[in-house]
Design an enzyme around this catalytic site. Structure first.
Site, PDB file in Angstrom:
ATOM      1  N   GLU A 132       0.860  -1.187   0.000  1.00  0.00           N
ATOM      2  CA  GLU A 132       0.000   0.000   0.000  1.00  0.00           C
ATOM      3  C   GLU A 132       0.887   1.224   0.000  1.00  0.00           C
ATOM      4  OE1 GLU A 132      -2.757   0.693   3.198  1.00  0.00           O
ATOM      5  OE2 GLU A 132      -3.436  -1.378   3.048  1.00  0.00           O
ATOM      6  N   ASP A 169      -5.868   9.033  10.464  1.00  0.00           N
ATOM      7  CA  ASP A 169      -4.528   8.595  10.843  1.00  0.00           C
ATOM      8  C   ASP A 169      -4.071   9.144  12.182  1.00  0.00           C
ATOM      9  OD1 ASP A 169      -3.534   6.908   8.680  1.00  0.00           O
ATOM     10  OD2 ASP A 169      -3.888   8.668   7.437  1.00  0.00           O
TER      11      ASP A 169
END
Lengths: 261, 394
Positions: A49, A60
């Site tokens: 990824e 995040d």
């Protein structure tokens, strides 16, 4: 069939599980990202990824936020990352997935991005702030281009939503192990096994588990009931700790090797 | 009536958030729809709005300002007289009652100027909810008084160091908290931004401003006003004033954005004039952003307008031409601040001071039989210290 689907088929015949690694593209620079992808493939990573840096990464935790800022300081954008993939494709057939917040994709143009990404060798994408209900256009374009769309399922997703998510997902389903943002945790959340097994009752598509994973014993535990795992922040932390050191790539490789077994 | 079922105002709005939050947004939407039909909920909200917050607020004819500007008649909708000093309490009372109905015990919020944070901390104290407020460090410095007020009210104020260290980053951090504690926590968003149902829900709670204005102006003037004017950051006080007049086509809406150092300087918060369509913080709307889609930093002297996005309903009003959006610079807003203080004995917050300045340009161009209503969304106590610093430095 694109590289992701092929990979899962291949793993299945070998009775193996997928080890998926996340790094932020351009952290600390694109050249290192290029080397890291090749190194991690050698170290047992099945799918890579590539994070696309965004100014406001709401899903995040601090580790990936900081990585994104480092990449943004280098002015890394989607175009650079597509070119990086083009370069990588001369050397590897490793499945490559973009992880990008929606506004970057929207501004690039959804159709333009998917077409260019596919042409340059990207196999799919994960968009953490996109749910299937809002993805109608994107899904049509992705389907026409055999481009994988990987949606996230979470501990708060109802069975009905899991169905929708599974229908919209191609390649695999990304199960978020916990309610929270990305980042390493010491303990696996309770009920993880049951949650993953429930999803596997609903869909035959591969289910991979991410968020919070940083230790070999966690990996082993999760691979008992899932089709794969995703490790991000733990790897990014090693990158952060070794910035400006000549053996950064090797160190990350050793760490991933230890995790993937 | 808009939004549609998926939360869209025309092409704007929607629900663009991590999967984990879908459950909470659906829960909130369901609870709100139930509450709307529940007479008891409405009575309870009305009770607190009246007895606790001090509604209805007056629609005050600003005679001195009108005479000074020698043009249209100017009315002020006095949201500054509400408990906690700004319109924000209209929304937080509504959302706190919804929080109780959902059985949640913890409430979190972002704040820019601190007015929303104070309004959340206030209702948290009133209803016995645990309260955490996220506030950018830059704003904590600019709004020390409000930080102290929130703490007095029992809230925990968490400083946000990321990015521009202002409202945008406070929202990021609040969203991260919400994703983590979604089962026990309600996120009390303070403006008509974010994912559906927030733009609708906050608008509905703020629409009391426009509804009262309508009946008050009919009583005082026997007719509807010609202009409604309000400042626009995220856009909650302005939508609250505008929305009940949506179908009254003869009533013009003007939203005043923060022009900062001027639109050509790049240091401003004029999202509707200078922004582009994008998808951020949960909805599709206009945002200040780079060509590639990175969100830019906004700038305004007033922390409450210092946000690079705007509510989707405003984006829709702009698109269909229902409202006009203009901007006023920091310097001009300070002129508005001083003028209202001197002429009417009312010290406005820096946010509505933008609207006041705009009216000093508009009113003289209009004949004396025209009527303007300005939403005086908050009082200026919180800004006095900073304004004194700026004025002495100038």
């Amino acid at each position: 069939m694109n590289r992701i689907e092929q990979k899962f088929r291949e793993l299945k015949t070998k009775n193996k599980k997928a080890f998926i690694a996340y790094i932020m593209a351009g952290d600390p620079n694109l050249k290192t990202t290029y080397e890291l992808v090749l190194e991690l493939e050698r170290r047992g990573v099945d799918i890579m990824e590539l994070g696309v840096p965004f100014s406001d990464p709401i899903a995040d935790g601090p580790t990936i936020q900081k990585a994104g800022l480092r990449a943004l300081r280098n002015k890394v954008d989607l175009k650079d990352i597509l070119n990086l993939v083009k370069q990588l494709r001369k050397r590897t057939e490793l499945p490559l997935v973009l992880m990008s917040y929606l506004n970057l994709i929207y501004c690039y143009g959804i159709e333009r991005l998917i077409k260019e990404a596919r042409d340059k060798g990207v196999d799919g994408m994960i968009v953490p702030d996109l749910i299937p209900e809002e993805a109608e256009d994107l899904l049509k374009i992705a389907k026409a281009n055999e481009f994988s769309t990987i949606f996230l399922a979470s501990p708060t997703s109802t069975p009905e939503r899991i169905k929708k998510i599974a229908e919209a997902s191609t390649g695999f389903i990304y199960y978020v192990s916990l309610t929270g943002v990305t980042g390493t945790r010491d303990k696996l959340p309770a009920g993880l096994r049951e949650a993953v097994l429930k999803i596997k009752e609903i869909t035959p598509k591969p289910v991979c588990v991410g968020f919070g994973i940083s230790q070999r014993k966690q990996v082993e535990e999760i691979l008992k009931f899932s089709d794969g795992i995703v490790v991000g922040s733990a790897i990014v932390e090693i990158i952060e700790r070794n910035i400006n050191k000549p053996d950064l790539v090797k160190k990350v490789g050793i760490f991933v090797n230890r995790l993937s077994g | 009536m808009l939004p549609d079922k998926k939360g869209y105002f025309g092409e704007f709005g929607g629900r663009f958030i991590p999967e984990t939050l879908v459950y909470a947004l659906e829960e909130l939407e369901d609870e709100y729809n139930k509450a709307k039909r529940d007479k008891k909920f409405q009575e309870e909200l009305d009770y607190y709005l009246q007895e606790y917050a001090g509604r209805p607020t007056p629609l005050y004819f600003a005679k001195n300002l009108t005479q000074f500007l020698k043009g249209a008649k100017i009315y002020l909708k006095r949201e500054d007289l509400l408990h906690t000093g700004a319109h924000k309490i209209n929304n937080t009372l509504g959302q706190a009652l919804l929080t109780l109905r959902m059985g949640k015990k913890r409430i979190i919020a972002e704040t820019g100027a601190g007015q929303h944070g104070v309004a959340v901390a206030t209702v948290a104290a009133l209803f016995g909810l645990e309260c955490v407020i996220y506030m950018g460090e830059e704003d904590i410095n600019r709004q020390a008084l409000n930080v102290f007020r929130m703490k007095l009210l029992g809230a925990e104020v968490r400083a946000v160091n990321a990015g521009s260290r202002t409202l945008k980053d406070a929202i990021n951090e609040a969203l991260r908290d919400w994703v983590t504690n979604v089962r026990t926590t309600h996120y009390c968003l303070g403006s008509v931004v974010g994912p559906h149902p927030f733009p609708m829900l906050v608008r509905d709670f703020q629409a009391v401003i426009g509804k009262e204005t309508k009946s008050e102006i009919l009583k005082q003037e026997g007719r509807l006003p010609d202009y409604l004017i309000a400042c626009v950051g995220g856009g909650s006080n302005s939508i609250g004033l505008f929305h009940p007049f949506f179908k009254n086509r003869q009533v013009k809406f003007i939203g005043v954005e923060a022009g900062g150092w001027g639109l050509s300087s790049g240091k401003h918060a004029a999202t509707l004039e200078k922004g582009k369509v994008g998808i951020f913080h949960g909805s599709k709307s206009f945002f200040l952003q780079e060509k590639g889609g990175q969100i830019k930093l906004a700038h305004s002297v007033s922390a409450g307008l210092d946000y690079p996005g705007v509510g989707p309903e405003h984006a829709y009003y702009k698109k269909i031409g229902r409202a006009e959006y203009v901007s006023v610079t920091d310097k001009e807003a300070l002129e508005g601040f001083k003028l209202l203080s001197k002429s009417e004995g009312i010290i406005p917050a820096l946010e509505p001071a933008h609207a006041i300045y705009y009216v000093t340009k508009l009113a003289p161009r209009l004949s004396q039989d025209k009527i303007i209503v300005i939403c005086l969304s908050g009082r200026g106590d919180k800004d006095v210290e900073m304004v004194s610093k700026i004025l002495s430095g100038m």
